[in-house]
Design a protein around this motif. Structure first.
Motif, PDB file in Angstrom:
ATOM      1  N   ARG A   1      11.627  -3.188  38.586  1.00  0.00           N
ATOM      2  CA  ARG A   1      10.496  -2.590  39.318  1.00  0.00           C
ATOM      3  C   ARG A   1      10.716  -1.103  39.610  1.00  0.00           C
ATOM      4  N   HIS A   2      11.474  -0.455  38.722  1.00  0.00           N
ATOM      5  CA  HIS A   2      11.689   0.988  38.840  1.00  0.00           C
ATOM      6  C   HIS A   2      11.245   1.725  37.579  1.00  0.00           C
ATOM      7  N   GLY A   3      10.541   1.028  36.675  1.00  0.00           N
ATOM      8  CA  GLY A   3      10.037   1.669  35.458  1.00  0.00           C
ATOM      9  C   GLY A   3      10.977   1.599  34.273  1.00  0.00           C
ATOM     10  N   VAL A   4      12.093   0.901  34.401  1.00  0.00           N
ATOM     11  CA  VAL A   4      13.074   0.849  33.314  1.00  0.00           C
ATOM     12  C   VAL A   4      12.520   0.061  32.130  1.00  0.00           C
ATOM     13  N   GLY A   5      11.932  -1.107  32.388  1.00  0.00           N
ATOM     14  CA  GLY A   5      11.353  -1.912  31.303  1.00  0.00           C
ATOM     15  C   GLY A   5      10.242  -1.177  30.583  1.00  0.00           C
ATOM     16  N   HIS A   6       9.414  -0.501  31.344  1.00  0.00           N
ATOM     17  CA  HIS A   6       8.331   0.293  30.765  1.00  0.00           C
ATOM     18  C   HIS A   6       8.898   1.385  29.866  1.00  0.00           C
ATOM     19  N   THR A   7       9.965   2.010  30.306  1.00  0.00           N
ATOM     20  CA  THR A   7      10.601   3.078  29.535  1.00  0.00           C
ATOM     21  C   THR A   7      11.218   2.522  28.249  1.00  0.00           C
ATOM     22  N   LEU A   8      11.800   1.316  28.308  1.00  0.00           N
ATOM     23  CA  LEU A   8      12.345   0.694  27.097  1.00  0.00           C
ATOM     24  C   LEU A   8      11.251   0.424  26.071  1.00  0.00           C
ATOM     25  N   MET A   9      10.118  -0.090  26.534  1.00  0.00           N
ATOM     26  CA  MET A   9       9.026  -0.382  25.605  1.00  0.00           C
ATOM     27  C   MET A   9       8.362   0.897  25.111  1.00  0.00           C
ATOM     28  N   GLU A  10       8.399   1.952  25.920  1.00  0.00           N
ATOM     29  CA  GLU A  10       7.922   3.256  25.463  1.00  0.00           C
ATOM     30  C   GLU A  10       8.814   3.767  24.328  1.00  0.00           C
ATOM     31  N   ALA A  11      10.119   3.531  24.440  1.00  0.00           N
ATOM     32  CA  ALA A  11      11.052   3.918  23.369  1.00  0.00           C
ATOM     33  C   ALA A  11      10.758   3.145  22.093  1.00  0.00           C
ATOM     34  N   ALA A  12      10.423   1.867  22.226  1.00  0.00           N
ATOM     35  CA  ALA A  12      10.071   1.050  21.058  1.00  0.00           C
ATOM     36  C   ALA A  12       8.802   1.581  20.398  1.00  0.00           C
ATOM     37  N   THR A  13       7.831   1.961  21.210  1.00  0.00           N
ATOM     38  CA  THR A  13       6.579   2.510  20.692  1.00  0.00           C
ATOM     39  C   THR A  13       6.831   3.833  19.974  1.00  0.00           C
ATOM     40  N   SER A  14       7.643   4.681  20.555  1.00  0.00           N
ATOM     41  CA  SER A  14       7.968   5.968  19.924  1.00  0.00           C
ATOM     42  C   SER A  14       8.703   5.769  18.604  1.00  0.00           C
ATOM     43  N   PHE A  15       9.619   4.816  18.564  1.00  0.00           N
ATOM     44  CA  PHE A  15      10.357   4.512  17.331  1.00  0.00           C
ATOM     45  C   PHE A  15       9.399   4.039  16.240  1.00  0.00           C
ATOM     46  N   ALA A  16       8.433   3.222  16.622  1.00  0.00           N
ATOM     47  CA  ALA A  16       7.426   2.763  15.652  1.00  0.00           C
ATOM     48  C   ALA A  16       6.591   3.937  15.150  1.00  0.00           C
ATOM     49  N   GLU A  17       6.180   4.804  16.054  1.00  0.00           N
ATOM     50  CA  GLU A  17       5.383   5.968  15.654  1.00  0.00           C
ATOM     51  C   GLU A  17       6.177   6.899  14.744  1.00  0.00           C
ATOM     52  N   GLU A  18       7.459   7.114  15.046  1.00  0.00           N
ATOM     53  CA  GLU A  18       8.307   7.962  14.200  1.00  0.00           C
ATOM     54  C   GLU A  18       8.382   7.435  12.775  1.00  0.00           C
ATOM     55  N   ASN A  19       8.331   6.112  12.627  1.00  0.00           N
ATOM     56  CA  ASN A  19       8.452   5.484  11.322  1.00  0.00           C
ATOM     57  C   ASN A  19       7.109   5.118  10.710  1.00  0.00           C
ATOM     58  N   GLY A  20       6.014   5.507  11.353  1.00  0.00           N
ATOM     59  CA  GLY A  20       4.679   5.238  10.824  1.00  0.00           C
ATOM     60  C   GLY A  20       4.337   3.761  10.784  1.00  0.00           C
ATOM     61  N   ILE A  21       4.796   3.021  11.756  1.00  0.00           N
ATOM     62  CA  ILE A  21       4.609   1.567  11.784  1.00  0.00           C
ATOM     63  C   ILE A  21       3.549   1.214  12.821  1.00  0.00           C
ATOM     64  N   LEU A  22       2.672   0.267  12.453  1.00  0.00           N
ATOM     65  CA  LEU A  22       1.524  -0.057  13.286  1.00  0.00           C
ATOM     66  C   LEU A  22       1.752  -1.156  14.319  1.00  0.00           C
ATOM     67  N   HIS A  23       2.835  -1.938  14.186  1.00  0.00           N
ATOM     68  CA  HIS A  23       3.044  -3.062  15.093  1.00  0.00           C
ATOM     69  C   HIS A  23       4.432  -3.041  15.719  1.00  0.00           C
ATOM     70  N   VAL A  24       4.480  -3.428  16.989  1.00  0.00           N
ATOM     71  CA  VAL A  24       5.744  -3.640  17.706  1.00  0.00           C
ATOM     72  C   VAL A  24       5.739  -5.097  18.140  1.00  0.00           C
ATOM     73  N   VAL A  25       6.828  -5.792  17.856  1.00  0.00           N
ATOM     74  CA  VAL A  25       6.973  -7.183  18.289  1.00  0.00           C
ATOM     75  C   VAL A  25       8.215  -7.294  19.164  1.00  0.00           C
ATOM     76  N   THR A  26       8.204  -8.255  20.040  1.00  0.00           N
ATOM     77  CA  THR A  26       9.371  -8.488  20.884  1.00  0.00           C
ATOM     78  C   THR A  26       9.503  -9.971  21.159  1.00  0.00           C
ATOM     79  N   ALA A  27      10.649 -10.350  21.633  1.00  0.00           N
ATOM     80  CA  ALA A  27      10.889 -11.725  22.041  1.00  0.00           C
ATOM     81  C   ALA A  27      11.555 -11.689  23.402  1.00  0.00           C
ATOM     82  N   VAL A  28      11.024 -12.473  24.301  1.00  0.00           N
ATOM     83  CA  VAL A  28      11.618 -12.595  25.629  1.00  0.00           C
ATOM     84  C   VAL A  28      11.843 -14.080  25.882  1.00  0.00           C
ATOM     85  N   PRO A  29      12.788 -14.426  26.733  1.00  0.00           N
ATOM     86  CA  PRO A  29      13.047 -15.848  26.993  1.00  0.00           C
ATOM     87  C   PRO A  29      11.785 -16.555  27.487  1.00  0.00           C
ATOM     88  N   HIS A  30      11.525 -17.729  26.932  1.00  0.00           N
ATOM     89  CA  HIS A  30      10.327 -18.463  27.340  1.00  0.00           C
ATOM     90  C   HIS A  30      10.360 -18.837  28.813  1.00  0.00           C
TER      91      HIS A  30
END
Length: 194
Positions: free
Chosen positions: A96-125
């Protein structure tokens, strides 16, 4: 009230002991030093590949969370490229300090750098908070990933031969008993009454 800063950076091999603690339930079962050695190899491999990256987020100078990013395809059958955000995790004290949001922002940036349209993730059910968080970011559930030990699966998909033989023998004995009962009943039915 002072504001703490969030810093995103690529993980280094020195981060491995903290990553082993963060991902303790995701890495192989071993002692912590072996887990750290495994993660050193993972970080080293990711640093050597343009298609992989281990990103950490620091909260006021302390490692607060991490995610492993990898360019791959949506599935072995669907060859559309995607970025997998594998095990995005945040230490409990930094939630609840923005760390998770920042991690997913990094994933989005990595996808954009590589010209990729989708980001997928897996979290424990079982992690309701993580699933809600991903849903709020717009990630929809697509599949459920299931796992079982090979020995358990073997016992369920093909019965053991010894049990099959015993069961088959038991079935033959029961069938023979039924036949004997029927034959006795027929003989009793044909006997004249006295």
């Amino acid at each position: 009230m002072s504001r703490y800063s969030l810093t995103t950076r690529v993980a280094t091999r020195e981060d491995a002991p903290v990553l082993a603690e963060l991902w303790s339930d995701a890495v192989r079962r071993a002692d912590r030093s072996e887990q750290s050695a495994d993660l050193e190899l993972v970080v080293k491999g990711a640093a050597a590949s343009p298609e992989q990256r281990v990103v950490v987020v620091e909260y006021d100078g302390q490692l607060a969370g991490a995610v492993y990013l990898r360019v791959t395809t949506l599935s072995p059958l669907n060859l559309e490229p995607c970025v997998q955000a594998i095990h995005p995790r945040v230490f409990d004290q930094f939630r609840r300090h923005g760390v998770g949001h920042t991690l997913m922002e990094a994933a989005t940036s990595f996808a954009e750098e590589n010209g990729i349209l989708h980001v997928v993730t897996a979290v424990p059910h079982s992690s309701r908070d993580a699933n809600r968080f991903m849903a709020r970011l717009g990630l929809a559930p697509v599949v459920m990933y299931r796992i079982a030990p090979t020995t358990l699966l073997r016992s369920r998909v093909s019965p053991q031969r010894s049990a099959l033989g015993a069961d088959n023998g038991r079935t033959k004995v029961l069938a023979a008993r039924r036949s004997l009962r029927r034959a006795r009943a027929e003989r009793l039915a044909t006997l004249p009454e006295v």
